[in-house]
Design a protein around this motif. Sequence first.
Motif, PDB file in Angstrom:
ATOM      1  N   ARG A  61       0.847  -1.192   0.000  1.00 28.71           N
ATOM      2  CA  ARG A  61       0.000   0.000   0.000  1.00 28.71           C
ATOM      3  C   ARG A  61       0.885   1.246   0.000  1.00 28.71           C
ATOM      4  O   ARG A  61       1.730   1.425   0.880  1.00 28.71           O
ATOM      5  N   PRO A  62       0.718   2.126  -0.986  1.00 26.12           N
ATOM      6  CA  PRO A  62       1.585   3.294  -1.098  1.00 26.12           C
ATOM      7  C   PRO A  62       1.522   4.229   0.115  1.00 26.12           C
ATOM      8  O   PRO A  62       2.525   4.847   0.466  1.00 26.12           O
ATOM      9  N   GLU A  63       0.356   4.300   0.773  1.00 24.35           N
ATOM     10  CA  GLU A  63       0.221   5.194   1.927  1.00 24.35           C
ATOM     11  C   GLU A  63       1.183   4.786   3.043  1.00 24.35           C
ATOM     12  O   GLU A  63       1.830   5.628   3.663  1.00 24.35           O
ATOM     13  N   ALA A  64       1.268   3.489   3.289  1.00 23.12           N
ATOM     14  CA  ALA A  64       2.152   2.993   4.343  1.00 23.12           C
ATOM     15  C   ALA A  64       3.595   2.937   3.860  1.00 23.12           C
ATOM     16  O   ALA A  64       4.519   3.249   4.608  1.00 23.12           O
ATOM     17  N   LYS A  65       3.788   2.562   2.613  1.00 22.36           N
ATOM     18  CA  LYS A  65       5.150   2.426   2.087  1.00 22.36           C
ATOM     19  C   LYS A  65       5.904   3.756   2.143  1.00 22.36           C
ATOM     20  O   LYS A  65       7.083   3.802   2.482  1.00 22.36           O
ATOM     21  N   ALA A  66       5.225   4.848   1.846  1.00 21.41           N
ATOM     22  CA  ALA A  66       5.862   6.166   1.904  1.00 21.41           C
ATOM     23  C   ALA A  66       6.270   6.509   3.339  1.00 21.41           C
ATOM     24  O   ALA A  66       7.378   7.000   3.575  1.00 21.41           O
ATOM     25  N   SER A  67       5.408   6.238   4.305  1.00 17.70           N
ATOM     26  CA  SER A  67       5.752   6.506   5.709  1.00 17.70           C
ATOM     27  C   SER A  67       6.918   5.652   6.163  1.00 17.70           C
ATOM     28  O   SER A  67       7.798   6.111   6.894  1.00 17.70           O
TER      29      SER A  67
END
Length: 163
Positions: free
Chosen positions: A112-118
């Motif tokens: 998931r990009p939202e978590a991967k960025a964090s």
Amino acid sequence: MLAAVLLAALASPQGHLAHTGVPVADRDRLIVDLIAGLEPYGRSRGHANVEADIGFDVEALVAIGTEAVPHLIASLRSSQLWVRANVAYCLDRIADARATLPLRKALDVEHRPEAKASIASALGSCGGAAAVPVLTRLADSSDRELRRAAVQGLGSTRSPSAI
């Protein structure tokens, strides 16, 4: 109890729960409860201040600091997207090197990009120079938010090899 324990932690000269006299089991339960609060969809419907509540939980975990890190690391494997993303944000702010390897592993399995960025941003804060090769690869991602987080993470490493 939550407010009293947090106030005691913040008022202690060291700023940590360990210096409050609160038993370890109670401190652990407090940390686990704060992490559980990082999932916005677990909140009651119609609650107007979900973001403020999550912000309080994040700030409390960051204030607790290194004592929360083992619990935060374990929560990188949560089934809840926003728990993973918010846990990574907490680790980013705490910047504890113990999180480096778990963050690298989390990057490998996170889709998931939202978590991967964090997670990428946190890796830079926690991993120092060791994070540079991974973050350099992520800086070439097709996902704009992941590229931004990777570049931010590279800056956080403070490593000359990140330039």
